[in-house]
Design a protein around this motif. Structure first.
Motif, PDB file in Angstrom:
ATOM      1  N   PRO A 191      -4.009  -0.328  -2.324  1.00  0.00           N
ATOM      2  CA  PRO A 191      -4.678   0.650  -1.465  1.00  0.00           C
ATOM      3  C   PRO A 191      -3.811   1.879  -1.228  1.00  0.00           C
ATOM      4  CG  PRO A 191      -3.925  -1.243  -0.184  1.00  0.00           C
ATOM      5  CD  PRO A 191      -3.703  -1.584  -1.619  1.00  0.00           C
ATOM      6  N   LYS A 208      -4.971  -3.049   6.387  1.00  0.00           N
ATOM      7  CA  LYS A 208      -4.648  -3.722   5.122  1.00  0.00           C
ATOM      8  C   LYS A 208      -3.960  -5.070   5.358  1.00  0.00           C
ATOM      9  CE  LYS A 208      -6.580  -0.413   3.096  1.00  0.00           C
ATOM     10  NZ  LYS A 208      -7.999  -0.630   2.694  1.00  0.00           N
ATOM     11  N   GLY A 232       0.826  -1.196   0.000  1.00  0.00           N
ATOM     12  CA  GLY A 232       0.000   0.000   0.000  1.00  0.00           C
ATOM     13  C   GLY A 232       0.862   1.248   0.000  1.00  0.00           C
ATOM     14  N   GLU A 247      -9.752   2.169  -4.403  1.00  0.00           N
ATOM     15  CA  GLU A 247      -8.556   1.910  -3.610  1.00  0.00           C
ATOM     16  C   GLU A 247      -8.109   3.119  -2.785  1.00  0.00           C
ATOM     17  OE1 GLU A 247      -7.382  -0.906  -3.164  1.00  0.00           O
ATOM     18  OE2 GLU A 247      -8.269  -2.060  -4.786  1.00  0.00           O
ATOM     19  N   LYS A 265      -4.341  -0.513  -8.289  1.00  0.00           N
ATOM     20  CA  LYS A 265      -4.772  -1.798  -7.748  1.00  0.00           C
ATOM     21  C   LYS A 265      -4.289  -1.987  -6.317  1.00  0.00           C
ATOM     22  CE  LYS A 265      -6.630  -2.977 -11.651  1.00  0.00           C
ATOM     23  NZ  LYS A 265      -8.101  -2.951 -11.794  1.00  0.00           N
TER      24      LYS A 265
END
Length: 219
Positions: free
Chosen positions: A147, A215, A116, A174, A145
């Motif tokens: 976060p 996440k 991320g 996202e 694609k």
């Protein structure tokens, strides 16, 4: 977290030094890196930032140097956050071969490696360009694609709370926005405000930790 700087100040700046310290207090291991142009500037030969593709190539090299014993997140102040999101979008679009100087760094490997991105003061649009009606730098968000957390001061001159409705309407799946009260692009506040820059940077670090924890738990 691999932490990148903005266009005009290095990772040794007061802002990023304090942010790195607060992230560490939240059990986030931080690797601070300067892009080559900034390192040359620090060494006495002042340089402007190169084209963004060059910075993405350097980011690919930085990622290759970070140990893989912990999940990797990329953090970026202003320009650094933009470079990180552009890099992630390129990887998602299978363009890694154009931006990576490491032949073995395939898009699949990079996609798996990065968990991320945390942007600290995303430069949606420089004030001078905003006055000319130039659109915000968000075109690549739709291809992300990975976060992305954007931590933004409500008074940020590169894109403050006035942008909120426009950003929510775009509905990028996202993207998560976290607004910090009273803060400008460097999370500085005015004397009349109830919170200081240091307090906002502490909140930014806490928000980053919560984002990372969420996440990783969802993975």
């Amino acid at each position: 977290m691999l932490l990148l700087h903005g266009a005009g100040a290095s990772v040794q700046s007061d802002y990023l030094t304090l942010l790195a310290s607060e992230l560490a207090k939240n059990s986030i291991e931080v690797w601070r890196v300067n892009f080559a142009y900034m390192q040359k500037s620090l060494n006495g030969s002042k340089q402007p930032p190169p084209v963004v593709v060059k910075l993405q190539q350097e980011l690919a090299d930085f990622i290759a140097l970070v140990p893989d014993d912990l999940p990797l997140f990329i953090g970026g102040k202003s320009m650094g956050g933009r470079v990180a999101t552009l890099f992630a979008a390129a990887v998602a679009s299978q363009l890694a071969s154009e931006i990576s100087s490491e032949p073995a760094a395939s898009s699949a490997q990079l996609q798996a490696r990065i968990k991320g991105i945390c942007c600290f003061g995303y430069p949606f649009c420089p004030p001078a360009k905003k006055a000319l009606g130039i659109a915000a730098r968000t075109e690549h968000f739709k291809t992300l694609k990975l976060p992305v957390l954007i931590i933004q001061g409500e008074r940020d001159e590169f894109g403050g709370k006035a942008l909120e409705s426009e950003l929510h309407a775009a509905n990028w799946p996202e993207l998560t926005l976290n607004w910090l009260p009273f803060g400008d692009h460097d999370l500085k506040t005015l004397k009349k405000h109830a919170m200081s820059q240091q307090e906002l940077i502490t909140l930014a670090a806490t928000a980053s930790r919560d984002f990372i924890d969420a996440k990783l738990l969802a993975a």
